[in-house]
Design a protein around this motif. Structure first.
Motif, PDB file in Angstrom:
ATOM      1  N   MET A   1       0.898  -1.146  -0.014  1.00 26.83           N
ATOM      2  CA  MET A   1      -0.023  -0.031   0.277  1.00 26.83           C
ATOM      3  C   MET A   1       0.877   1.317  -0.093  1.00 26.83           C
ATOM      4  O   MET A   1       0.488   2.126  -0.501  1.00 26.83           O
ATOM      5  N   THR A   2       2.013   1.119   0.779  1.00 27.08           N
ATOM      6  CA  THR A   2       3.085   2.384   0.634  1.00 27.08           C
ATOM      7  C   THR A   2       3.947   2.313  -0.610  1.00 27.08           C
ATOM      8  O   THR A   2       4.075   1.301  -1.357  1.00 27.08           O
ATOM      9  N   ALA A   3       4.593   3.453  -0.957  1.00 26.23           N
ATOM     10  CA  ALA A   3       5.301   3.312  -1.991  1.00 26.23           C
ATOM     11  C   ALA A   3       6.486   2.352  -1.860  1.00 26.23           C
ATOM     12  O   ALA A   3       6.945   1.760  -2.929  1.00 26.23           O
ATOM     13  N   ASP A   4       7.156   2.204  -0.828  1.00 25.03           N
ATOM     14  CA  ASP A   4       8.012   1.139  -0.274  1.00 25.03           C
ATOM     15  C   ASP A   4       7.444  -0.360  -0.759  1.00 25.03           C
ATOM     16  O   ASP A   4       8.116  -1.128  -1.296  1.00 25.03           O
ATOM     17  N   HIS A   5       6.270  -0.691  -0.721  1.00 27.05           N
ATOM     18  CA  HIS A   5       5.670  -1.946  -0.839  1.00 27.05           C
ATOM     19  C   HIS A   5       5.601  -2.085  -2.435  1.00 27.05           C
ATOM     20  O   HIS A   5       6.100  -3.204  -2.796  1.00 27.05           O
ATOM     21  N   VAL A   6       5.178  -0.826  -3.109  1.00 24.83           N
ATOM     22  CA  VAL A   6       5.253  -1.008  -4.474  1.00 24.83           C
ATOM     23  C   VAL A   6       6.470  -1.041  -5.035  1.00 24.83           C
ATOM     24  O   VAL A   6       6.669  -1.981  -6.030  1.00 24.83           O
ATOM     25  N   PHE A   7       7.391  -0.378  -4.875  1.00 24.78           N
ATOM     26  CA  PHE A   7       8.868  -0.645  -5.425  1.00 24.78           C
ATOM     27  C   PHE A   7       9.430  -2.036  -4.908  1.00 24.78           C
ATOM     28  O   PHE A   7       9.992  -2.726  -5.842  1.00 24.78           O
ATOM     29  N   ALA A   8       9.179  -2.498  -3.910  1.00 22.02           N
ATOM     30  CA  ALA A   8       9.619  -3.848  -3.451  1.00 22.02           C
ATOM     31  C   ALA A   8       8.942  -4.836  -4.249  1.00 22.02           C
ATOM     32  O   ALA A   8       9.458  -5.809  -4.925  1.00 22.02           O
ATOM     33  N   ALA A   9       7.668  -4.735  -4.385  1.00 19.61           N
ATOM     34  CA  ALA A   9       6.815  -5.757  -5.322  1.00 19.61           C
ATOM     35  C   ALA A   9       7.382  -5.730  -6.743  1.00 19.61           C
ATOM     36  O   ALA A   9       7.618  -6.482  -7.434  1.00 19.61           O
ATOM     37  N   LEU A  10       7.946  -4.555  -7.317  1.00 22.26           N
ATOM     38  CA  LEU A  10       8.276  -4.724  -8.743  1.00 22.26           C
ATOM     39  C   LEU A  10       9.769  -4.995  -8.712  1.00 22.26           C
ATOM     40  O   LEU A  10      10.066  -5.213 -10.079  1.00 22.26           O
ATOM     41  N   ALA A  11      10.254  -5.392  -7.681  1.00 26.16           N
ATOM     42  CA  ALA A  11      11.689  -5.605  -7.609  1.00 26.16           C
ATOM     43  C   ALA A  11      11.955  -6.875  -8.278  1.00 26.16           C
ATOM     44  O   ALA A  11      12.740  -7.719  -8.915  1.00 26.16           O
ATOM     45  N   SER A  12      10.853  -7.926  -8.287  1.00 29.62           N
ATOM     46  CA  SER A  12      10.982  -9.315  -8.794  1.00 29.62           C
ATOM     47  C   SER A  12      10.447  -9.413 -10.229  1.00 29.62           C
ATOM     48  O   SER A  12       9.398  -9.054 -10.714  1.00 29.62           O
ATOM     49  N   PRO A  13      11.387 -10.036 -11.061  1.00 31.17           N
ATOM     50  CA  PRO A  13      10.911 -10.341 -12.357  1.00 31.17           C
ATOM     51  C   PRO A  13       9.598 -11.114 -12.614  1.00 31.17           C
ATOM     52  O   PRO A  13       8.674 -10.648 -13.409  1.00 31.17           O
ATOM     53  N   ALA A  14       9.515 -12.005 -11.777  1.00 35.09           N
ATOM     54  CA  ALA A  14       8.186 -12.838 -11.732  1.00 35.09           C
ATOM     55  C   ALA A  14       7.014 -12.091 -11.512  1.00 35.09           C
ATOM     56  O   ALA A  14       6.053 -12.215 -12.192  1.00 35.09           O
ATOM     57  N   ARG A  15       7.200 -10.993 -10.389  1.00 33.34           N
ATOM     58  CA  ARG A  15       5.937 -10.108 -10.162  1.00 33.34           C
ATOM     59  C   ARG A  15       5.740  -9.339 -11.333  1.00 33.34           C
ATOM     60  O   ARG A  15       4.554  -8.889 -11.820  1.00 33.34           O
ATOM     61  N   ARG A  16       6.751  -8.594 -11.923  1.00 32.70           N
ATOM     62  CA  ARG A  16       6.447  -7.822 -13.155  1.00 32.70           C
ATOM     63  C   ARG A  16       5.852  -8.692 -14.276  1.00 32.70           C
ATOM     64  O   ARG A  16       4.863  -8.195 -15.012  1.00 32.70           O
ATOM     65  N   ARG A  17       6.273  -9.888 -14.654  1.00 33.01           N
ATOM     66  CA  ARG A  17       5.639 -10.710 -15.422  1.00 33.01           C
ATOM     67  C   ARG A  17       4.136 -10.904 -15.210  1.00 33.01           C
ATOM     68  O   ARG A  17       3.232 -10.727 -16.180  1.00 33.01           O
ATOM     69  N   LEU A  18       3.672 -11.032 -13.967  1.00 36.09           N
ATOM     70  CA  LEU A  18       2.555 -11.296 -13.699  1.00 36.09           C
ATOM     71  C   LEU A  18       1.863 -10.056 -13.986  1.00 36.09           C
ATOM     72  O   LEU A  18       0.370 -10.179 -14.599  1.00 36.09           O
ATOM     73  N   LEU A  19       2.069  -8.909 -13.745  1.00 31.52           N
ATOM     74  CA  LEU A  19       1.520  -7.689 -13.975  1.00 31.52           C
ATOM     75  C   LEU A  19       1.168  -7.453 -15.623  1.00 31.52           C
ATOM     76  O   LEU A  19       0.248  -7.281 -15.791  1.00 31.52           O
ATOM     77  N   ARG A  20       2.324  -7.895 -16.412  1.00 31.57           N
ATOM     78  CA  ARG A  20       2.248  -7.840 -17.652  1.00 31.57           C
ATOM     79  C   ARG A  20       1.135  -8.681 -18.130  1.00 31.57           C
ATOM     80  O   ARG A  20       0.383  -8.252 -19.233  1.00 31.57           O
ATOM     81  N   LEU A  21       1.078  -9.865 -17.733  1.00 36.82           N
ATOM     82  CA  LEU A  21      -0.096 -11.054 -18.347  1.00 36.82           C
ATOM     83  C   LEU A  21      -1.316 -10.344 -17.943  1.00 36.82           C
ATOM     84  O   LEU A  21      -2.183 -10.448 -18.670  1.00 36.82           O
TER      85      LEU A  21
END
Lengths: 127, 127
Positions: free
Chosen positions: A1-21
């Motif tokens: 929910m905070t910017a910290d969480h968002v940046f941390a979430a985006l740090a993982s390639p798997a999670r970025r791929r999930l978003l793209r899907l």
DNA sequence: ACTATATGTAGGATTTTTCCTACGCATCAA
DNA sequence: TTGATGCGTAGGAAAAATCCTACATATAGT
């Protein structure tokens, strides 16, 4: 929910791929997302949890499935976070083209046309 | 140097703060940056190394000091990475305003003016 | 040459992340 | 009710990140 969480979430390639899907193919149940990964289904499930805690996805239960959909709001906050750096970037660009102009004035060694995309007329910051 | 490195570098609050300091105050020697942190100087030095490997800062040696300056290029690539999500975001927004219009048509319960910033006329994606 | 300053690196303790298998829970279909 | 399906959680192993205290290196000043 905070910017910290968002940046941390985006740090993982798997999670970025999930978003793209989710962006490209729309909301989907967890299992259908998981089969695309070279990783166990529970692991994908945990990645989805991290994304959910960051507010990047939302889930809705339909029968025994859980559909995940993209929630792009936090990404727009990242975009806003980047804005001041964009200004810096543009200033660097125009400083570069100013430098190129000065080099042209001193002694043109070749005839590469000026292919800058901006007008070469900004302030020049720390170079 | 890759997008992976950039996203990973941005995951740390300390590193994001370093970038902000370099943006706001310009290039600085490592020590002057370090004293601002509630952390040992060598630790800050390692954070700077991560940023350098990601191409987010560059160093130039001046005497016995090393000045670090912001390198905003990779941040602009992050911005481009975000672009398709922005489209998604806008479509969601206009879908919302379409929904609000329909509610108005069915039965206006109060007289809050339509304060949307867009024209309420986009396509409506996955809602 | 000697000392002080500015900074990176080594090695290690601690915490966090990542990924797995096993299991529990809810839902659908016979 | 029984069995299969979809999915999250528990517990733990392995890897990575974070941060520290020495220590090494290089430059500046005396």
């Amino acid at each position: 929910m905070t910017a910290d969480h968002v940046f941390a979430a985006l740090a993982s390639p798997a999670r970025r791929r999930l978003l793209r899907l989710l962006l490209d193919e729309g909301a989907q149940p967890a299992g259908r997302l998981a089969v695309r990964f070279d990783m166990s289904r529970p692991s994908v499930s945990e990645h989805l949890k991290v994304l959910k805690d960051a507010g990047l996805v939302a889930e809705s239960r339909r029968g025994r499935e859980r559909h995940y959909r993209l929630e792009a709001g936090p990404l727009m906050e990242i975009r806003e976070w980047l804005t001041p750096y964009e200004r810096f970037w543009r200033e660097r660009l125009s400083a570069l083209s100013t430098l190129l102009d000065e080099m042209d004035d001193l002694g043109p060694d070749d005839e590469h046309g000026p292919d800058g995309l901006n007008g070469r007329n900004g302030e020049q910051p720390h170079v």
